[in-house]
Write a protein that holds these residues in place. Sequence first.
Motif, PDB file in Angstrom:
ATOM      1  N   THR A 116       0.930  -1.175  -0.021  1.00  0.00           N
ATOM      2  CA  THR A 116       0.037  -0.142   0.163  1.00  0.00           C
ATOM      3  C   THR A 116       0.785   1.238  -0.118  1.00  0.00           C
ATOM      4  OG1 THR A 116      -0.145  -0.153   2.468  1.00  0.00           O
ATOM      5  CG2 THR A 116      -1.925  -1.012   1.343  1.00  0.00           C
ATOM      6  N   ARG A 117       2.260   1.011   0.354  1.00  0.00           N
ATOM      7  CA  ARG A 117       3.108   2.188   0.181  1.00  0.00           C
ATOM      8  C   ARG A 117       4.321   1.884  -0.849  1.00  0.00           C
ATOM      9  NH1 ARG A 117       1.116   5.726   4.337  1.00  0.00           N
ATOM     10  NH2 ARG A 117       2.962   6.928   4.469  1.00  0.00           N
ATOM     11  N   ILE A 118       4.542   2.853  -1.579  1.00  0.00           N
ATOM     12  CA  ILE A 118       5.654   2.718  -2.715  1.00  0.00           C
ATOM     13  C   ILE A 118       6.368   3.819  -2.749  1.00  0.00           C
ATOM     14  CG2 ILE A 118       5.811   1.927  -5.055  1.00  0.00           C
ATOM     15  CD1 ILE A 118       4.024   0.122  -3.588  1.00  0.00           C
ATOM     16  N   ALA A 119       7.823   3.360  -2.857  1.00  0.00           N
ATOM     17  CA  ALA A 119       8.747   4.376  -3.126  1.00  0.00           C
ATOM     18  C   ALA A 119       9.162   3.996  -4.557  1.00  0.00           C
ATOM     19  CB  ALA A 119       9.914   4.196  -2.154  1.00  0.00           C
ATOM     20  N   THR A 120       9.592   4.913  -5.364  1.00  0.00           N
ATOM     21  CA  THR A 120      10.157   4.944  -6.658  1.00  0.00           C
ATOM     22  C   THR A 120      11.742   5.536  -6.693  1.00  0.00           C
ATOM     23  OG1 THR A 120       9.181   6.903  -7.179  1.00  0.00           O
ATOM     24  CG2 THR A 120       8.266   4.887  -7.987  1.00  0.00           C
ATOM     25  N   VAL A 121      12.395   4.619  -7.155  1.00  0.00           N
ATOM     26  CA  VAL A 121      14.183   5.109  -7.067  1.00  0.00           C
ATOM     27  C   VAL A 121      14.529   4.934  -8.423  1.00  0.00           C
ATOM     28  CG1 VAL A 121      16.220   4.413  -6.254  1.00  0.00           C
ATOM     29  CG2 VAL A 121      14.272   4.126  -4.606  1.00  0.00           C
ATOM     30  N   GLY A 122      14.880   6.203  -9.184  1.00  0.00           N
ATOM     31  CA  GLY A 122      15.321   5.991 -10.412  1.00  0.00           C
ATOM     32  C   GLY A 122      16.809   6.620 -10.749  1.00  0.00           C
ATOM     33  N   PHE A 123      17.394   6.336 -11.686  1.00  0.00           N
ATOM     34  CA  PHE A 123      18.645   6.595 -12.303  1.00  0.00           C
ATOM     35  C   PHE A 123      18.739   7.097 -13.322  1.00  0.00           C
ATOM     36  CE2 PHE A 123      18.537   3.233  -8.890  1.00  0.00           C
ATOM     37  CZ  PHE A 123      19.678   3.542  -7.931  1.00  0.00           C
ATOM     38  N   SER A 124      19.200   8.312 -13.706  1.00  0.00           N
ATOM     39  CA  SER A 124      19.711   8.801 -14.900  1.00  0.00           C
ATOM     40  C   SER A 124      18.321   9.011 -15.638  1.00  0.00           C
ATOM     41  CB  SER A 124      20.615   8.370 -15.717  1.00  0.00           C
ATOM     42  OG  SER A 124      21.127   8.877 -16.731  1.00  0.00           O
ATOM     43  N   ALA A 134       6.054  11.123 -10.597  1.00  0.00           N
ATOM     44  CA  ALA A 134       5.355  11.806  -9.215  1.00  0.00           C
ATOM     45  C   ALA A 134       4.642  12.795  -9.448  1.00  0.00           C
ATOM     46  CB  ALA A 134       6.416  11.816  -8.277  1.00  0.00           C
ATOM     47  N   ALA A 135       4.789  13.595 -10.371  1.00  0.00           N
ATOM     48  CA  ALA A 135       3.961  14.867 -10.417  1.00  0.00           C
ATOM     49  C   ALA A 135       2.759  14.514 -11.283  1.00  0.00           C
ATOM     50  CB  ALA A 135       4.927  15.871 -11.243  1.00  0.00           C
ATOM     51  N   LEU A 136       2.951  13.818 -12.106  1.00  0.00           N
ATOM     52  CA  LEU A 136       1.546  13.257 -13.004  1.00  0.00           C
ATOM     53  C   LEU A 136       0.599  12.590 -12.204  1.00  0.00           C
ATOM     54  CD1 LEU A 136       3.598  13.304 -16.305  1.00  0.00           C
ATOM     55  CD2 LEU A 136       2.031  15.020 -15.422  1.00  0.00           C
ATOM     56  N   TYR A 137       1.168  11.667 -11.458  1.00  0.00           N
ATOM     57  CA  TYR A 137       0.070  10.686 -10.898  1.00  0.00           C
ATOM     58  C   TYR A 137      -0.128  10.927  -9.371  1.00  0.00           C
ATOM     59  CZ  TYR A 137       0.609   7.605 -14.926  1.00  0.00           C
ATOM     60  OH  TYR A 137       0.540   7.004 -16.189  1.00  0.00           O
ATOM     61  N   GLY A 138       0.560  11.817  -8.767  1.00  0.00           N
ATOM     62  CA  GLY A 138       0.418  11.976  -7.257  1.00  0.00           C
ATOM     63  C   GLY A 138      -0.790  13.049  -6.745  1.00  0.00           C
ATOM     64  N   ASP A 139      -0.575  13.076  -5.524  1.00  0.00           N
ATOM     65  CA  ASP A 139      -1.670  13.777  -4.792  1.00  0.00           C
ATOM     66  C   ASP A 139      -1.699  15.429  -4.785  1.00  0.00           C
ATOM     67  OD1 ASP A 139      -2.924  11.362  -4.084  1.00  0.00           O
ATOM     68  OD2 ASP A 139      -1.403  11.534  -2.135  1.00  0.00           O
ATOM     69  N   THR A 161       2.871   7.219  -6.546  1.00  0.00           N
ATOM     70  CA  THR A 161       4.024   6.891  -5.627  1.00  0.00           C
ATOM     71  C   THR A 161       3.821   7.627  -4.451  1.00  0.00           C
ATOM     72  OG1 THR A 161       6.175   6.680  -5.470  1.00  0.00           O
ATOM     73  CG2 THR A 161       5.625   8.573  -6.407  1.00  0.00           C
ATOM     74  N   ASP A 162       4.547   7.160  -3.342  1.00  0.00           N
ATOM     75  CA  ASP A 162       4.503   7.850  -1.904  1.00  0.00           C
ATOM     76  C   ASP A 162       5.573   8.409  -1.328  1.00  0.00           C
ATOM     77  OD1 ASP A 162       1.466   6.744  -0.851  1.00  0.00           O
ATOM     78  OD2 ASP A 162       2.708   4.749  -1.510  1.00  0.00           O
ATOM     79  N   ALA A 163       6.603   8.077  -2.062  1.00  0.00           N
ATOM     80  CA  ALA A 163       8.187   8.797  -1.971  1.00  0.00           C
ATOM     81  C   ALA A 163       8.955   8.346  -3.156  1.00  0.00           C
ATOM     82  CB  ALA A 163       8.942   7.793  -0.658  1.00  0.00           C
ATOM     83  N   ALA A 286      10.744   7.023   4.966  1.00  0.00           N
ATOM     84  CA  ALA A 286       9.872   7.973   4.252  1.00  0.00           C
ATOM     85  C   ALA A 286       8.344   7.196   4.169  1.00  0.00           C
ATOM     86  CB  ALA A 286      10.367   8.488   2.788  1.00  0.00           C
ATOM     87  N   LEU A 287       8.453   5.785   3.911  1.00  0.00           N
ATOM     88  CA  LEU A 287       7.238   5.113   3.759  1.00  0.00           C
ATOM     89  C   LEU A 287       6.686   4.574   4.906  1.00  0.00           C
ATOM     90  CD1 LEU A 287       8.473   3.099   0.766  1.00  0.00           C
ATOM     91  CD2 LEU A 287       6.858   4.803   0.777  1.00  0.00           C
ATOM     92  N   ARG A 288       7.109   4.867   6.277  1.00  0.00           N
ATOM     93  CA  ARG A 288       6.752   4.504   7.508  1.00  0.00           C
ATOM     94  C   ARG A 288       5.262   5.176   7.484  1.00  0.00           C
ATOM     95  NH1 ARG A 288      12.202   3.831   9.181  1.00  0.00           N
ATOM     96  NH2 ARG A 288      12.529   1.545   9.638  1.00  0.00           N
ATOM     97  N   PRO A 289       4.344   4.480   8.104  1.00  0.00           N
ATOM     98  CA  PRO A 289       2.998   5.177   8.223  1.00  0.00           C
ATOM     99  C   PRO A 289       2.927   6.118   9.251  1.00  0.00           C
ATOM    100  CG  PRO A 289       3.008   2.902   9.024  1.00  0.00           C
ATOM    101  CD  PRO A 289       4.079   3.015   8.424  1.00  0.00           C
TER     102      PRO A 289
END
Length: 302
Positions: A116-124, A134-139, A161-163, A286-289
């Motif tokens: 239920t809580r997701i972090a995305t980590v991206g490179f380059s 995160a901007a287009l799908y976020g809150d 995503t949540d973080a 960051a994902l801890r409730p």
Amino acid sequence: MRSVPAGQVTRSSVHRVTGGTQRGLLHTDDGVVIDALYEPGSGAFQEPAIVIAHGFTGDLERPHVRRVAGVLGRHAPVITFSFRGHGASGGRSTVGDREVLDLAAAVQWARELGHTRIATVGFSMGGSVVLRHAALYGDGAGASAGSGAGGDSRMDADARTDAVVAVSAPARWYYRGTAPMRRLHWLVTRPMGRAVGRFGLRTRIHHRDWDPVPLSPVEAVPLIAPAPLLIVHGDRDGYFPLDHPRSLAEAAGDAAELWLEPGMGHAEHASDDALLARIGEWATAALRPVQGDASVPATAEA
């Protein structure tokens, strides 16, 4: 190719590899099939998950991507996937534009698996994708502002995503200020370059220019809040100098944390295990409730 909702999988498109590990073929909103791998991880903090977005010319089978997954998997379950045009995924690379749909499918798969809580980590390139996604799908404001992949705005709650962690990400498009980026532009824009990409780098690159030009990373970061954002960049990055991460952090304001890493080069190859462990710790923290958060199941707060 049959178009199905992003992240939707059928019984025949997912199979268990070992234990809780699953290999999936995900279908994006625009009908591209994405090769993905879920690994339950070895960390004690299992309810959230981390989705890894690799750099240009990578794929989920590459040794440097597997190393990243291995280290982050000590902190939480991990999904790796190959962007369109890379590895066993279908389609052709749009070098960061429609790749937001690939990431959305992977995030939705994580939620279908019970996270239920997701972090995305991206490179380059993957770093630019996690910022735009995160901007287009976020809150935040990005859910109703700006241009999504192909000009659409996206508001699918299951794909949010949540973080967010962006490593070695560009701040702006069309940057040619370094020799590696001039070579990359040759690879992407020239027929001979795309042939080298296909046969030498196992990367199939789309021949069409962006139309419209997608929201840039520096335009995306102000729209990510309230999701926590971490920007990581090396002071010896040969692709994007330090004005890129500083521009991103300035645009995000107080909503972002900036790590400038001494002696670090570019992306996954330059991210040592100690740095990846710190990223894993930041992401899981960051994902801890938050106690009393109505969006968190009671079992997660216990």
